[in-house]
Scaffold this active site. Structure first.
Site, PDB file in Angstrom:
ATOM      1  N   CYS A  27     -45.329  21.851  21.539  1.00 15.81           N
ATOM      2  CA  CYS A  27     -45.522  20.680  21.188  1.00 15.81           C
ATOM      3  C   CYS A  27     -44.932  19.389  22.054  1.00 15.81           C
ATOM      4  O   CYS A  27     -45.567  19.291  23.093  1.00 15.81           O
ATOM      5  CB  CYS A  27     -44.611  20.342  19.644  1.00 15.81           C
ATOM      6  SG  CYS A  27     -45.148  18.904  18.836  1.00 15.81           S
TER       7      CYS A  27
ATOM      8  N   HIS B 264     -46.023  24.801  16.704  1.00 11.49           N
ATOM      9  CA  HIS B 264     -44.613  25.417  16.411  1.00 11.49           C
ATOM     10  C   HIS B 264     -44.533  26.893  16.000  1.00 11.49           C
ATOM     11  O   HIS B 264     -44.278  27.170  14.989  1.00 11.49           O
ATOM     12  CB  HIS B 264     -43.912  24.410  15.581  1.00 11.49           C
ATOM     13  CG  HIS B 264     -43.796  22.950  16.027  1.00 11.49           C
ATOM     14  ND1 HIS B 264     -42.856  22.796  16.819  1.00 11.49           N
ATOM     15  CD2 HIS B 264     -44.323  22.097  15.688  1.00 11.49           C
ATOM     16  CE1 HIS B 264     -42.676  21.350  17.180  1.00 11.49           C
ATOM     17  NE2 HIS B 264     -43.960  21.034  16.494  1.00 11.49           N
TER      18      HIS B 264
ATOM     19  N   GLU C 216     -42.172  28.689  16.369  1.00 10.49           N
ATOM     20  CA  GLU C 216     -40.607  28.977  15.863  1.00 10.49           C
ATOM     21  C   GLU C 216     -40.412  28.807  14.391  1.00 10.49           C
ATOM     22  O   GLU C 216     -39.392  29.026  13.837  1.00 10.49           O
ATOM     23  CB  GLU C 216     -39.841  28.180  16.920  1.00 10.49           C
ATOM     24  CG  GLU C 216     -39.530  26.803  16.679  1.00 10.49           C
ATOM     25  CD  GLU C 216     -40.708  25.894  17.044  1.00 10.49           C
ATOM     26  OE1 GLU C 216     -41.620  26.337  17.653  1.00 10.49           O
ATOM     27  OE2 GLU C 216     -40.598  24.555  16.853  1.00 10.49           O
TER      28      GLU C 216
END
Lengths: 211, 298
Positions: A98, A190, A192
């Site tokens: 990002c 993302h 994560e």
């Protein structure tokens, strides 16, 4: 007398470089550390994951992750902390997501307030989907992944053009959202936060050739 | 990617947005020019307002959502996220802010409440919300209504950090008290906190609230900001503290750096040099009861 030597732990340690660093200036730092720690454990590796706040911690890393956050803020703090040249000269792996994609770009569309790090030959459009209300999650087909990856795009950037040495891993109508060049893995979304470790595992196994 | 399968405004996306603000400074601005200064200083987002809280205090009367024209000008000026404030319970102001394209809505006690019984049902919106809280029960009630970020209420527009410290310490200590409790004890505690049991159980397990936790309300100097970070905040809101100071550009940059280096006193010392006067502060204990903003909402 016959003796059998057997190591108690069967973790594979990586020779030479020491750790995976997550740039800890602003943004989604702890989530990346957590995801890397889980992925490393899952692959039976033994590599520490550490937050990076100072330039001199970078050169000895195995890889550096540049997390999501606000790219203008992160770039300002990279310069304020004199990290620009150190990151540009860094020879290890790069995992940028990002805002990290924005920081890693060679060129940015319609952005004159800061210049990115130019880590690979990509041109990036910031906030390519619009504002937060246009942020979305969706299943994404990625080259090299058997099943789609559930990707979360938050005010996400896209790659609008890439050099011939950049491999496109995923593309949607708005642009390229996952790309790789040698030891650099660049994502619009993302990995994560979606509780799917395959992207971090891919980086460790395929990009860094560990395990 | 199958375009029909795109999902917008999910809890993951809302909380994810809030999470991206971590380690950042969100600054109150009242004009496009101020928004530009905040962005250049390294703010992670700006809060677009008609007046900063200190001026809202001074003006008195009913404080409402900012003029949409002003919000649009600010949105057009900066590339970082733009937030806007809606009155507590005023879900139409929130709808207007969402229609304007603001990235996060602050359901804020700084504005005059529109509903003294109910806060906005934030689950009905695509954009995420941040809400103020003085204690754990209040924080969890807001999260239950859909808030993706919690901030301390502090006492806005005073330039006095004491209430932000109080609220932050209260929340942390209430979380620590949950440690080691059995589930039935947590359920009882949830009744006392007037918060949903499942959120209390989750908070006890993770030893933090389930969303990002910022500090707000009275932060006026780099040291104030670093204090809140050392007390465990994920980031800070600075309201009047920047554009009511003598040199807003310097103050804005210094607070951004103090938050970045919150655990390095030598850096905080360096960035605090020569900033001129911080905003003039108010003694919170001397405020007449009707001017205490933190008691708005429940």
């Amino acid at each position: 007398m016959f003796m059998l030597f057997r190591p108690i732990r069967c973790f594979k340690t990586v020779a030479g470089n020491t750790a995976i660093g997550v740039l800890a200036l602003q943004g989604n730092v702890s989530e990346h550390i957590g995801a890397f720690e889980s992925a490393i454990k899952g692959l039976d590796l033994d590599i520490p994951v550490i937050p990076i706040r100072k330039a001199d911690e970078i050169p000895s890393l195995l890889a550096l992750a540049i997390p999501g956050g606000e790219s203008t803020t992160i770039m300002r703090l990279i310069d304020k902390n004199r990290m620009r040249d150190v990151i540009r000269e860094f020879q290890g792996g790069i995992f940028a997501t990002c805002a990290g994609m924005v920081c890693a770009a060679r060129n940015l569309i319609d952005e004159t307030r800061f210049s990115p790090l130019d880590l690979l030959d990509i041109t990036v459009s910031r906030n390519a989907f619009g504002r937060q209300r246009e942020s979305f999650e969706a299943d994404l087909k990625i080259t090299g992944f058997e099943k789609p990856f559930h990707a979360v795009f938050i005010r996400a950037p896209v790659i609008t053009s890439a050099g011939s040495d950049v491999t496109v891993l995923a593309e949607i109508p708005q642009g390229i959202v996952a790309a790789r060049q040698q030891k650099k893995l660049i994502l619009s979304f993302h990995p994560e936060i979606s509780h799917d470790l395959r992207m971090h595992e891919y980086f460790l196994k395929k990009v860094l050739s560990l395990s | 990617m199958i375009l029909e399968d795109l999902r917008f405004g999910t809890e993951l996306i809302k909380r994810g947005f809030a999470s991206m603000q971590k380690g950042g400074v969100i600054m109150d601005v009242v004009s496009a020019e101020q928004a530009g200064i905040a962005e250049d200083a390294g703010a992670v987002a700006v809060m677009a307002l008609e007046r900063v809280p200190a001026d809202i205090r001074a003006a008195g009367g009913v404080a409402r959502m900012a003029d949409p024209k002003k919000i649009t000008e600010i949105i057009d000026t900066v590339s970082i996220p733009v937030m806007g404030k809606a009155r507590i319970g005023h879900f139409v102001e929130a709808q207007v802010l969402e229609a304007l394209g603001v990235d996060m809505i602050d359901e804020s006690e700084v504005l005059t409440p529109a509903d003294e019984e109910y806060h906005i049902d934030k689950t009905k919106f695509t954009v995420p919300f941040v809400c103020g809280a003085r204690n754990l029960g209040e924080a969890l009630r807001r999260i239950n209504e859909g808030a993706a970020m919690i901030r301390t209420k502090g006492e806005a527009g005073t330039g006095n950090v004491v209430e932000a410290v109080r609220h932050n310490r209260t929340i942390l200590s209430e979380i620590r008290r949950l440690k080691g409790m059995e589930e039935i004890e947590l359920v009882k505690r949830a009744r006392e906190l007037e918060a949903p049991a499942e959120l209390v159980i989750e908070t006890a397990k993770r030893q933090r609230i389930p969303v990002v936790n910022f500090s707000a309300g009275g932060i006026a100097t780099p040291a104030d900001a670093a204090l809140m970070m050392q007390l465990g905040s994920d980031g800070v809101f600075v309201g009047s503290g920047i554009f009511k100071s003598q040199q807003p550009e310097l103050m804005a940059k210094a607070i951004v750096e103090a938050v970045n280096h919150w655990n390095e006193p030598a850096v905080i010392a360096e960035v605090s040099k020569g900033l001129g006067d911080a905003m003039r502060g108010l003694d919170v204990h001397a405020l007449p009861p009707d001017q205490v903003l933190q008691n708005r909402g429940w």
